[in-house]
Design an enzyme around this catalytic site. Structure first.
Site, PDB file in Angstrom:
ATOM      1  N   ASP A  31       0.863  -1.190   0.000  1.00 29.82           N
ATOM      2  CA  ASP A  31       0.000   0.000   0.000  1.00 29.82           C
ATOM      3  C   ASP A  31       0.896   1.236   0.000  1.00 29.82           C
ATOM      4  O   ASP A  31       1.892   1.304   0.721  1.00 29.82           O
ATOM      5  CB  ASP A  31      -0.917   0.000   1.237  1.00 29.82           C
ATOM      6  N   ILE A  32       0.532   2.209  -0.815  1.00 29.13           N
ATOM      7  CA  ILE A  32       1.347   3.426  -0.969  1.00 29.13           C
ATOM      8  C   ILE A  32       1.324   4.274   0.301  1.00 29.13           C
ATOM      9  O   ILE A  32       2.217   5.103   0.508  1.00 29.13           O
ATOM     10  CB  ILE A  32       0.826   4.227  -2.195  1.00 29.13           C
ATOM     11  N   ASN A  87     -12.819  -2.805   2.789  1.00 32.50           N
ATOM     12  CA  ASN A  87     -13.756  -1.696   2.954  1.00 32.50           C
ATOM     13  C   ASN A  87     -14.828  -1.831   1.878  1.00 32.50           C
ATOM     14  O   ASN A  87     -14.512  -2.090   0.712  1.00 32.50           O
ATOM     15  CB  ASN A  87     -13.012  -0.363   2.828  1.00 32.50           C
ATOM     16  N   VAL A  96     -11.253   3.022  -3.634  1.00 33.57           N
ATOM     17  CA  VAL A  96     -10.978   2.418  -4.948  1.00 33.57           C
ATOM     18  C   VAL A  96     -11.987   1.290  -5.156  1.00 33.57           C
ATOM     19  O   VAL A  96     -12.032   0.331  -4.373  1.00 33.57           O
ATOM     20  CB  VAL A  96      -9.530   1.880  -5.036  1.00 33.57           C
ATOM     21  N   HIS A 100     -10.356  -5.127  -3.182  1.00 33.06           N
ATOM     22  CA  HIS A 100      -8.989  -5.325  -2.700  1.00 33.06           C
ATOM     23  C   HIS A 100      -9.016  -5.679  -1.226  1.00 33.06           C
ATOM     24  O   HIS A 100      -9.838  -5.163  -0.464  1.00 33.06           O
ATOM     25  CB  HIS A 100      -8.128  -4.081  -2.926  1.00 33.06           C
ATOM     26  N   HIS A 102      -6.870  -5.520   2.236  1.00 35.73           N
ATOM     27  CA  HIS A 102      -5.726  -4.949   2.948  1.00 35.73           C
ATOM     28  C   HIS A 102      -5.193  -6.046   3.870  1.00 35.73           C
ATOM     29  O   HIS A 102      -5.926  -6.543   4.733  1.00 35.73           O
ATOM     30  CB  HIS A 102      -6.158  -3.782   3.830  1.00 35.73           C
TER      31      HIS A 102
HETATM   32  P1  AMP Z   1      -9.628   1.673   0.233  1.00 36.58           P
HETATM   33  O1  AMP Z   1      -9.646   2.963   0.998  1.00 36.58           O
HETATM   34  O2  AMP Z   1     -10.043   0.480   1.043  1.00 36.58           O
HETATM   35  O3  AMP Z   1     -10.378   1.789  -1.069  1.00 36.58           O
HETATM   36  O4  AMP Z   1      -8.097   1.402  -0.092  1.00 36.58           O
HETATM   37  C1  AMP Z   1      -7.433   1.921  -1.192  1.00 36.58           C
HETATM   38  C2  AMP Z   1      -5.968   1.847  -0.851  1.00 36.58           C
HETATM   39  O5  AMP Z   1      -5.223   1.971  -2.049  1.00 36.58           O
HETATM   40  C3  AMP Z   1      -5.469   2.952   0.097  1.00 36.58           C
HETATM   41  O6  AMP Z   1      -4.977   2.359   1.295  1.00 36.58           O
HETATM   42  C4  AMP Z   1      -4.377   3.649  -0.716  1.00 36.58           C
HETATM   43  O7  AMP Z   1      -3.286   4.035   0.084  1.00 36.58           O
HETATM   44  C5  AMP Z   1      -4.017   2.597  -1.728  1.00 36.58           C
HETATM   45  N1  AMP Z   1      -3.445   3.070  -2.988  1.00 36.58           N
HETATM   46  C6  AMP Z   1      -3.953   4.026  -3.813  1.00 36.58           C
HETATM   47  N2  AMP Z   1      -3.163   4.166  -4.897  1.00 36.58           N
HETATM   48  C7  AMP Z   1      -2.154   3.284  -4.760  1.00 36.58           C
HETATM   49  C8  AMP Z   1      -1.013   2.945  -5.552  1.00 36.58           C
HETATM   50  N3  AMP Z   1      -0.728   3.561  -6.715  1.00 36.58           N
HETATM   51  N4  AMP Z   1      -0.174   1.991  -5.088  1.00 36.58           N
HETATM   52  C9  AMP Z   1      -0.427   1.381  -3.923  1.00 36.58           C
HETATM   53  N5  AMP Z   1      -1.485   1.639  -3.137  1.00 36.58           N
HETATM   54  C10 AMP Z   1      -2.331   2.585  -3.541  1.00 36.58           C
END
Ligand code: AMP
Length: 115
Positions: A31-32, A87, A96, A100, A102
């Site tokens: 995760d970024i 989520n 997103v 996915h 976590h």
């Molecule tokens: P959610 O809030 O459950 O939709 O999680 C989306 C996750 O994607 C967040 O924890 C972000 O930090 C992560 N994220 C967004 N863009 C990227 C990326 N380019 N590379 C890695 N993680 C990302």
């Protein structure tokens, strides 16, 4: 056609990531914005499912594969124990809309949620 998201761009190779695991149908990358010492995202390559509810109904085997990959990552990056968070919906923190997981590990003791 499913909506394009940052994760469909990662699957397409348009946004580079460090792949920590890959199968025919799943990839994993850090995760970024990590919220725990180990914070890895596991996603299906398909963009068909926006959240885990849809995935569980549409392709439970793919969901099981994501969980198996999560377990392998917890073994290779921590002690094998891990928290798995999906989520579901904007009000639950989803940003997103490409399902996915976590994978969080080495979490501070006593904290119920990682983030
Ligand atoms: P959610 O809030 O459950 O939709 O999680 C989306 C996750 O994607 C967040 O924890 C972000 O930090 C992560 N994220 C967004 N863009 C990227 C990326 N380019 N590379 C890695 N993680 C990302």
């Amino acid at each position: 056609m499913a909506e394009e998201t940052v994760f469909s761009k990662i699957v397409a190779g348009e946004i580079p990531v460090e792949k920590l695991a890959e199968t025919d149908r799943v990839i994993a990358f850090p995760d970024i914005n990590p919220q725990a010492p180990v914070h890895i995202l596991v996603i299906p390559k398909t963009s068909e499912y926006a959240d885990v509810t849809a995935l569980a109904a549409g392709d439970p085997e793919l969901l099981a594969e994501m969980v198996a990959v999560a377990k392998q990552l917890a073994e290779s990056h921590a002690d094998g124990e891990y928290r798995l968070i999906f989520n579901n919906g904007a009000h639950a923190g989803q940003t997103v809309f490409h399902v996915h997981a976590h994978v969080l590990a080495n979490i501070e003791q006593g904290k119920l949620v990682g983030f």
